[in-house]
Design a protein around this motif. Sequence first.
Motif, short mmCIF file in Angstrom:
data_model
loop_
_atom_site.label_atom_id
_atom_site.label_comp_id
_atom_site.label_asym_id
_atom_site.label_seq_id
_atom_site.Cartn_x
_atom_site.Cartn_y
_atom_site.Cartn_z
N LEU A 246 32.82 11.55 65.89
CA LEU A 246 33.69 12.36 65.04
C LEU A 246 33.95 11.59 63.76
CD1 LEU A 246 35.72 14.62 64.32
CD2 LEU A 246 37.42 13.40 65.69
N CYS A 247 33.56 12.17 62.64
CA CYS A 247 33.76 11.51 61.35
C CYS A 247 34.69 12.34 60.48
CB CYS A 247 32.43 11.34 60.61
SG CYS A 247 31.32 10.15 61.37
N ILE A 248 35.65 11.67 59.88
CA ILE A 248 36.55 12.29 58.91
C ILE A 248 36.34 11.56 57.59
CG2 ILE A 248 38.94 12.79 58.28
CD1 ILE A 248 38.03 14.31 60.74
N THR A 249 36.00 12.31 56.56
CA THR A 249 35.76 11.69 55.26
C THR A 249 36.84 12.13 54.27
OG1 THR A 249 33.37 11.60 55.60
CG2 THR A 249 34.16 11.45 53.33
N ASP A 250 37.46 11.14 53.65
CA ASP A 250 38.47 11.38 52.63
C ASP A 250 37.75 11.59 51.30
OD1 ASP A 250 40.64 11.46 50.96
OD2 ASP A 250 41.15 9.33 51.18
N THR A 251 37.78 12.80 50.78
CA THR A 251 37.09 13.10 49.52
C THR A 251 37.94 12.70 48.31
OG1 THR A 251 37.92 15.38 49.38
CG2 THR A 251 35.88 15.01 50.63
N LYS A 252 39.06 12.03 48.59
CA LYS A 252 39.91 11.40 47.56
C LYS A 252 40.67 12.40 46.69
CE LYS A 252 38.70 7.46 49.15
NZ LYS A 252 37.99 6.40 48.43
N GLY A 253 40.73 13.63 47.11
CA GLY A 253 41.58 14.58 46.41
C GLY A 253 42.99 14.52 46.96
N SER A 254 43.97 14.73 46.13
CA SER A 254 45.36 14.67 46.55
C SER A 254 45.90 16.05 46.88
CB SER A 254 46.22 14.05 45.45
OG SER A 254 47.59 14.14 45.79
N HIS A 255 46.78 16.11 47.89
CA HIS A 255 47.47 17.36 48.22
C HIS A 255 48.67 17.62 47.31
CE1 HIS A 255 45.88 17.99 52.60
NE2 HIS A 255 44.94 17.95 51.69
N ALA A 256 48.97 16.67 46.44
CA ALA A 256 50.09 16.85 45.53
C ALA A 256 49.84 18.07 44.64
CB ALA A 256 50.27 15.61 44.67
N ASP A 257 50.90 18.80 44.36
CA ASP A 257 50.87 19.99 43.50
C ASP A 257 50.07 21.15 44.08
OD1 ASP A 257 52.33 18.57 41.54
OD2 ASP A 257 50.48 17.70 40.75
N LEU A 258 49.85 21.13 45.40
CA LEU A 258 49.10 22.22 46.03
C LEU A 258 49.97 23.10 46.90
CD1 LEU A 258 45.80 20.37 47.03
CD2 LEU A 258 46.15 21.96 45.13
N GLY A 384 44.88 21.70 55.60
CA GLY A 384 45.33 22.64 54.57
C GLY A 384 44.24 23.04 53.61
N GLY A 385 43.28 22.11 53.40
CA GLY A 385 42.20 22.40 52.47
C GLY A 385 42.60 22.16 51.03
N PHE A 386 41.79 22.69 50.12
CA PHE A 386 41.96 22.55 48.67
C PHE A 386 41.67 21.13 48.18
CE2 PHE A 386 44.90 26.07 49.77
CZ PHE A 386 44.23 27.08 49.11
N ALA A 387 41.99 20.15 48.98
CA ALA A 387 41.71 18.74 48.68
C ALA A 387 41.82 17.99 49.99
CB ALA A 387 42.70 18.19 47.66
N GLY A 388 41.42 16.70 49.98
CA GLY A 388 41.61 15.90 51.19
C GLY A 388 40.33 15.65 51.95
N THR A 389 40.34 15.97 53.24
CA THR A 389 39.26 15.52 54.11
C THR A 389 38.37 16.65 54.60
OG1 THR A 389 40.63 15.70 56.09
CG2 THR A 389 40.61 13.58 54.96
N ILE A 390 37.16 16.21 55.02
CA ILE A 390 36.26 17.09 55.76
C ILE A 390 36.00 16.45 57.11
CG2 ILE A 390 35.20 18.03 53.68
CD1 ILE A 390 32.76 16.19 54.38
N GLN A 391 35.52 17.26 58.03
CA GLN A 391 35.26 16.81 59.39
C GLN A 391 33.79 17.03 59.70
OE1 GLN A 391 36.11 19.46 62.97
NE2 GLN A 391 37.91 18.13 62.98
N ALA A 392 33.21 16.09 60.45
CA ALA A 392 31.82 16.27 60.88
C ALA A 392 31.62 15.69 62.27
CB ALA A 392 30.87 15.60 59.89
N PHE A 393 30.78 16.34 63.03
CA PHE A 393 30.34 15.83 64.32
C PHE A 393 28.90 15.37 64.11
CE2 PHE A 393 33.87 18.56 65.16
CZ PHE A 393 34.57 17.90 66.16
N VAL A 394 28.70 14.05 64.23
CA VAL A 394 27.48 13.42 63.76
C VAL A 394 26.73 12.77 64.91
CG1 VAL A 394 26.56 11.68 62.17
CG2 VAL A 394 28.65 12.94 61.56
N PRO A 395 25.43 13.07 65.08
CA PRO A 395 24.63 12.35 66.08
C PRO A 395 24.64 10.86 65.77
CG PRO A 395 23.43 14.26 65.24
CD PRO A 395 24.64 14.08 64.36
N LYS A 396 24.76 10.04 66.80
CA LYS A 396 24.89 8.60 66.58
C LYS A 396 23.71 8.01 65.82
CE LYS A 396 28.03 7.60 70.41
NZ LYS A 396 28.25 6.87 71.69
#
Length: 432
Positions: A246-258, A384-396
């Motif tokens: 399970l991989c969570i990647t922070d796309t470095k967008g802020s949830h501020a002002d959303l 919440g979306g709009f910014a933040g993280t994505i999720q992926a299920f990744v083969p090892k």
Amino acid sequence: MANTTQLIEALQRGDFDKALGRLYSEDANVVAKQRARYIDAVKEFAKRFDSSREVRLYSAPGRTEIGGNHTDHNHGVVMAAAVDLDMVAVVAQNNSTQVNIYSKNFERTDSVDVSCLTVQENEKGSSPSLIRGIAARIVELGGAVGGFDAYTTSDVLRGSGLSSSAAFEVLVGEIFNAEFNEGRFSAVDNAKIGQYAENVFFDKPCGLMDQTACAVGSAITIDFKDPAAPIVDKITFDIAKHGFCLCITDTKGSHADLTDDYAAIRSEMESVAEFLGKKVLRDVDENEFFAQIAAIREKLGDRAVLRAIHFFADCKRARALYEAVADDRFDDFLRLIVDGGHSSFEYNQNAYSIKKPQEQGVALGVALSQRVLAERGAWRLQGGGFAGTIQAFVPKDLLEQYRSTLEGVFGEGSCYVLNVRNYGAIQVTQEL
């Protein structure tokens, strides 16, 4: 019971190693890292507060949403899991009505006098509002509150979709629960107390999924048909046996002002329900909705219609995800994850904010994930979306390629390889 010196000695002896292994990982390196983290936290507490008092340890995890994106606030169905990124607190009662919480991450102390439990307009949108709101709700429910000092440290990324605010809420709730109420409130009670504080005192119209996932722990499904008594089912979720991470990647967008973007999803879904004579979409007959789409779009616009379509489909998908895990149909699970990601992007439309169309980190992360994983894994936006993280299920066997691709765009350390945590908000003891 122990003061800071005694607690540090116990941690150094390894008295808490089994507990840390259960919370994080049995891997000796992980246990050693967490042991050092806890020792550092206790030392920092001793620097800032009275080190001679009895101190206790608390932890609350972040969470990852698996299915049911933005369905909770309309009484839908979700699937989520607690993860092994958490917020840790060192706590001591102070025999007053003053709560003082120092945050390492923000390098500040939030202080609240819990003898005053009414909404303070100047606090809205701040951590003190959450502390006061949690205390107020506990008292309304017949519980007790009192003053305490706490030092906190967190690796739950703020504004990342892993629910740092919910982790904070249920952590504070569990401190009040254990320190002053002998654990009388259940994990689901704690979640609802946190939601109340966020809705009423913080002034954010959130649902209950984040708090429940953080408070309960493990992988869970939550049916919010009756939000006063949500049905929570835990399920074993072992993706490693299928050769996945399970991989969570922070796309470095802020949830501020959303906040307005988040609120619009809920309000548009509820406007469709109101058009059909109901308060929330869960109470709407899906067939009646589709029969009246022409009239609904004329009155409310197409985006509200599309978001309602997403709601109905993603509630079904959350149940299907649960069944796929229960039946060990991992290929079906992966397909449902991708389907849900498309629905969030295309119908719920929370991949990016229309206020900042030039900032589409979440959408870019999804596109890169699809390129690397192709037909072998799964990917989606989460939270919440709009910014933040994505999720992926990744083969090892694709993990290093996946991580290097995402970190090549979003920065070193932005891709986290996580485990599902089987504990929610909890006092950390040697006997855990």
